[in-house]
Design an enzyme around this catalytic site. Sequence first.
Site, PDB file in Angstrom:
ATOM      1  NE  ARG A 155     101.564 106.255  -7.871  1.00 19.53           N
ATOM      2  CZ  ARG A 155     102.010 106.181  -9.115  1.00 19.53           C
ATOM      3  NH1 ARG A 155     103.261 105.867  -9.365  1.00 19.53           N
ATOM      4  NH2 ARG A 155     101.196 106.411 -10.126  1.00 19.53           N
ATOM      5  CB  CYS A 168      81.505 108.446   2.002  1.00 24.24           C
ATOM      6  SG  CYS A 168      82.664 109.098   3.221  1.00 24.24           S
ATOM      7  CB  CYS A 171      82.663 104.229   0.247  1.00 22.13           C
ATOM      8  SG  CYS A 171      84.220 103.486   0.695  1.00 22.13           S
ATOM      9  NE  ARG A 173      90.233 100.854  -0.848  1.00 22.10           N
ATOM     10  CZ  ARG A 173      91.002 101.936  -0.679  1.00 22.10           C
ATOM     11  NH1 ARG A 173      90.882 102.650   0.420  1.00 22.10           N
ATOM     12  NH2 ARG A 173      91.876 102.284  -1.598  1.00 22.10           N
ATOM     13  CG  ASP A 369      91.415 104.750 -10.033  1.00 21.49           C
ATOM     14  OD1 ASP A 369      92.237 104.200 -10.790  1.00 21.49           O
ATOM     15  OD2 ASP A 369      91.592 104.903  -8.806  1.00 21.49           O
TER      16      ASP A 369
HETATM   17  S1  SF4 Z   1      86.930 104.660   3.020  1.00 20.09           S
HETATM   18 FE1  SF4 Z   1      84.954 105.105   2.093  1.00 20.09          FE
HETATM   19  S2  SF4 Z   1      83.544 105.395   3.789  1.00 20.09           S
HETATM   20 FE2  SF4 Z   1      85.598 105.507   4.609  1.00 20.09          FE
HETATM   21  S3  SF4 Z   1      86.065 107.713   4.632  1.00 20.09           S
HETATM   22 FE3  SF4 Z   1      86.849 106.869   2.700  1.00 20.09          FE
HETATM   23  S4  SF4 Z   1      85.177 107.171   1.225  1.00 20.09           S
HETATM   24 FE4  SF4 Z   1      84.305 107.426   3.288  1.00 20.09          FE
END
Ligand code: SF4
Length: 430
Positions: A155, A168, A171, A173, A369
């Site tokens: 994958r 968020c 996050c 990233r 992870d």
């Molecule tokens: S990539 Fe990060 S900021 Fe964007 S929706 Fe997903 S968790 Fe939220």
Amino acid sequence: MKTLEVSTKLTPTIQTETDEEPPSSITSSPEAEEEPPSTPLNRRNRFFPKVSDRDWNDWKWHFRNRITTVSELAQFIPLSPKEKAQLELVTKRYPLSITPYYLSLIDPADPADPIRKQAIPAIEEVTLCTMGTEDPLEERKHSVVPGLVHRYSDRVLMVLTDICPLFCRYCTRKREWKNGGWVRTASEVEAMLDYIRQHTEIRDVIVSGGDPLTLATSHLEEILSTLRRIKHVEIIRIGTRFPVVLPQRIDKEFCDMLSKYGPIWLNTHFNHYREITPEAAEACDRLLRSGVPVNNQSVLLRGVNDSVETQKKLCQGLLKIKVRPYYLFQCDEVQGTEHLRTPVEVGLKIIEGLRGHTSGLAVPTFVIDLPQGGGKVSLQPNYVLAQTEDELLIRNYQGHVFRYRNPRPPKREELKIQPEGVRDADRVVV
Ligand code: SF4
């Protein structure tokens, strides 16, 4: 003010002035604030009483009118001068973006509100930022062409954009936010597709971001239809938080498009039961009716969902809207998220508090992870107290301990005829 123009196809140069009503003209209504936000209309009226149904139901309106500055936020959420100064500082490093819809879920009177904690920056994002790393999963290292991560053999992950409707605060990233909003160019996407074409071991493609649903439906269709023409690609997965933060995006046009290119699975992340609104439930229902199963990957977050009670309400609520609780993620070791991370034992206690105490379907897999791209590992509470070759001592969800005979091929001398039938003599409750 600057707003994001959503055209038929987002490009990296999307910051334009627009004739649309700017967010600054959306004023909150003090009288309406007193109404309990128990219905969608009450929630909306609390902050956006002047917005028409047409705009409220239009995802592009929400996208254009995201709250992206501290002064805009202060129009809706009471902030002291100190809080404002702290937020200004944090947002220089980690920007802010909240959709009007998601803002309407926040209780402005509660500084510890679990929805607020996911969306509104905290000073700890900068004061604790020496902990963790920018890219703990080493996605850059595992990128085979820009935007395509190939870590597991069968994958790949396609990162199509860094744009999200909501930033968020936890996050993984987060490092991408400061890059100002990019979308992979046509030649970059073609390079990813070429790699997938040439690697016949790839049977599962995860389309993600940022949030890939920020792209126009027609743009997504070009990519999905091309993937579908690659014979060895068996399934496509889409990772998106739109059903939670802007469910209006899951419209008929989008669902009709997805229904042409199945099997497509959609993974989203509801983190708190208050995110399961009638609008979110309808969005998930539209996806399911289009043949797209919806799974939930929640992230375990301090002060948001780190109790058995909250997780049980969340997972049971998800089953009611036919969304499967799939993973409960330990929050990754990302810089700027330490204040939201919980000890691993919290996740184990939550699983222990769910397993046996509610439907098995409501129990997600608790996963870490691993850093340095070590991959996902599932963790379970320890139910096996002792084990020999012949038997195990196992405790159940109530704490009772049972002997369990470990089956193995019988030896010839053990094969006897039992004239009185099978007895239950080898099972003992300790
Ligand atoms: S990539 Fe990060 S900021 Fe964007 S929706 Fe997903 S968790 Fe939220």
